[in-house]
Design an enzyme around this catalytic site. Structure first.
Site, short mmCIF file in Angstrom:
data_model
loop_
_atom_site.label_atom_id
_atom_site.label_comp_id
_atom_site.label_asym_id
_atom_site.label_seq_id
_atom_site.Cartn_x
_atom_site.Cartn_y
_atom_site.Cartn_z
N ASP A 227 0.18 -10.25 3.74
CA ASP A 227 -0.47 -10.18 5.06
C ASP A 227 0.48 -10.63 6.18
OD1 ASP A 227 -2.49 -9.69 6.82
OD2 ASP A 227 -3.65 -11.49 6.35
N GLY A 228 0.24 -10.11 7.37
CA GLY A 228 0.95 -10.59 8.55
C GLY A 228 2.05 -9.67 9.07
N TRP B 196 3.71 -10.09 12.78
CA TRP B 196 5.17 -10.31 12.84
C TRP B 196 5.78 -9.37 13.87
CZ3 TRP B 196 9.54 -7.43 12.31
CH2 TRP B 196 10.74 -8.12 12.06
N SER C 12 -5.34 -1.06 0.95
CA SER C 12 -6.71 -1.25 0.46
C SER C 12 -7.57 -0.04 0.80
CB SER C 12 -7.31 -2.51 1.07
OG SER C 12 -7.65 -2.26 2.42
N ASN D 140 -8.09 0.07 4.42
CA ASN D 140 -6.96 0.31 5.33
C ASN D 140 -6.96 1.71 5.95
OD1 ASN D 140 -4.56 -1.79 3.52
ND2 ASN D 140 -5.87 -2.28 5.26
N TRP D 141 -7.77 2.64 5.39
CA TRP D 141 -7.86 3.98 6.00
C TRP D 141 -8.43 3.89 7.40
CZ3 TRP D 141 -5.19 7.43 3.42
CH2 TRP D 141 -5.10 7.37 2.04
N ARG E 234 -7.53 2.03 9.76
CA ARG E 234 -6.51 1.67 10.77
C ARG E 234 -6.14 2.90 11.59
NH1 ARG E 234 -2.72 -3.16 8.76
NH2 ARG E 234 -4.43 -4.40 7.95
N ARG F 280 -8.61 -15.71 2.49
CA ARG F 280 -9.70 -14.92 1.87
C ARG F 280 -9.10 -13.91 0.89
NH1 ARG F 280 -9.72 -13.75 7.35
NH2 ARG F 280 -8.53 -11.86 7.79
N GLU G 13 -5.38 -19.44 -9.76
CA GLU G 13 -5.05 -20.43 -8.72
C GLU G 13 -4.75 -19.67 -7.43
OE1 GLU G 13 -4.97 -23.79 -8.97
OE2 GLU G 13 -5.67 -23.63 -11.03
C1 FPP Z 1 -0.95 -6.29 5.71
O1 FPP Z 1 -0.44 -6.74 6.94
C2 FPP Z 1 -0.03 -5.32 5.09
C3 FPP Z 1 -0.35 -4.06 4.73
C4 FPP Z 1 -1.70 -3.47 4.93
C5 FPP Z 1 0.65 -3.14 4.17
C6 FPP Z 1 1.65 -3.71 3.20
C7 FPP Z 1 2.67 -2.70 2.93
C8 FPP Z 1 4.02 -2.91 2.83
C9 FPP Z 1 4.65 -4.23 2.87
C10 FPP Z 1 4.88 -1.71 2.70
C11 FPP Z 1 5.58 -1.42 1.44
C12 FPP Z 1 4.95 -1.82 0.18
C13 FPP Z 1 5.26 -1.29 -1.04
C14 FPP Z 1 4.78 -1.98 -2.25
C15 FPP Z 1 6.06 -0.07 -1.23
P1 FPP Z 1 -1.27 -6.47 8.28
O2 FPP Z 1 -0.82 -5.18 8.85
O3 FPP Z 1 -2.73 -6.52 7.97
O4 FPP Z 1 -0.83 -7.67 9.18
P2 FPP Z 1 -1.70 -8.30 10.36
O5 FPP Z 1 -2.84 -9.03 9.70
O6 FPP Z 1 -0.73 -9.24 11.01
O7 FPP Z 1 -2.15 -7.19 11.25
#
Ligand code: FPP
Length: 258
Positions: free
Chosen positions: A34-35, A39, A79, A82-83, A85, A208, A221
């Site tokens: 996450d994050g 970032w 997830s 995530n669709w 977004r 969470r 854990e």
């Molecule tokens: C959550 O951060 C991150 C994701 C929904 C995507 C994770 C995907 C990658 C790191 C890309 C590559 C992965 C692989 C395994 C090839 P967020 O966008 O929800 O962050 P935020 O909470 O700060 O908005």
């Protein structure tokens, strides 16, 4: 800062940080990465720049986990929610997955890492579904570590599918309701054959599970780390394992030393 318990904090206050040599790796670490968006936003960059940086952490952490002797590393990459977004972000993420599967499989093969996907692939773009199958085939001889990538994964949906499948089998007379055991449900999940995670780690300070491995996390854990995923590196993983090593896992029984 890591989400240390008071016992772990006392240890680090005593100045006894275990060295990386002392680490006993959990068999299975699962990570909610996450994050990425925060970032990027903090730096005035588009959110996808955070996901791209997050991919660097994926590489670093995969390599380090394998070196440390972790046998299963699960990464929550996309997830079922995530669709929802913005279109651009979803497209950007799909392009990153394509890029990763086309470019990184050779590295995984050379490092002895097998890749496996969990979740419902049927809603992924067709070319990505093909790349997923190819990646699993290409890396199938990897015996050092299994990298489990959760793509279009949602734990409740996974449990519902398992329940539906078992009830179909009962209706067809293949099994009886007495055969619907914990093991039978586990076998119907997309994680079938993968041991339950010993440690679930979430970056960016959120605390969470977000519909991740709900069934599988019965005795897991949890560790919540304040860093955003693009800042999570080899040292962060070592620190997480140190914290895990200081936990007392009892699985519902009493303390070993009691
Ligand atoms: C959550 O951060 C991150 C994701 C929904 C995507 C994770 C995907 C990658 C790191 C890309 C590559 C992965 C692989 C395994 C090839 P967020 O966008 O929800 O962050 P935020 O909470 O700060 O908005």
């Amino acid at each position: 800062m890591l989400g240390f318990t008071s016992k772990e904090k006392a240890k680090s206050d005593e100045g006894i940080p275990q060295g990386a040599d002392d680490l006993t790796p959990p068999q299975h670490i699962a990570i909610i990465m996450d994050g990425n968006g925060r970032w990027a936003t903090k730096r005035g960059l588009p959110r996808i720049a955070g996901h791209k940086r997050g991919l660097n952490s994926v590489r670093k952490v995969t390599r380090e986990a394998k070196i440390l002797g972790v046998k299963y590393l699960t990464l929550f990459a996309f997830s079922t929610e995530n669709w929802l977004r913005p279109r651009d972000e979803v497209h950007g993420l799909m392009d990153l997955f394509r890029f990763y599967m086309r470019r990184e499989c050779k590295t995984l093969v050379s490092e002895g890492v097998r890749i496996r996907f969990i979740g419902d692939p049927s809603e992924m773009p067709e070319d990505i579904q093909r790349l997923m199958i190819e990646a699993e085939e290409l890396t199938s001889d990897g015996h050092e570590m299994t990298l489990v990538v959760a793509l279009n994964y949602g734990s409740r949906a996974e449990i519902v599918r398992a329940a539906a499948r078992l009830s179909e089998r009962v209706a067809a007379g293949e099994i009886t309701s007495a055969d619907v055991t914990e093991a039978a449900i586990s076998d119907e999940l997309t994680t079938s054959g993968i041991p339950d995670p010993d440690l679930i780690l979430r970056t960016s300070g959120e605390q969470r599970l977000s519909n991740f491995l709900l069934w599988q996390a019965a005795y897991t854990e949890f560790l919540f780390v304040d860093k955003h995923w693009p800042d999570f590196d080899q040292t962060s993983l070592q620190q997480a394992i140190i914290a895990y090593n200081n936990r007392d896992r009892r699985f519902g029984a009493i303390e070993k030393t009691a």
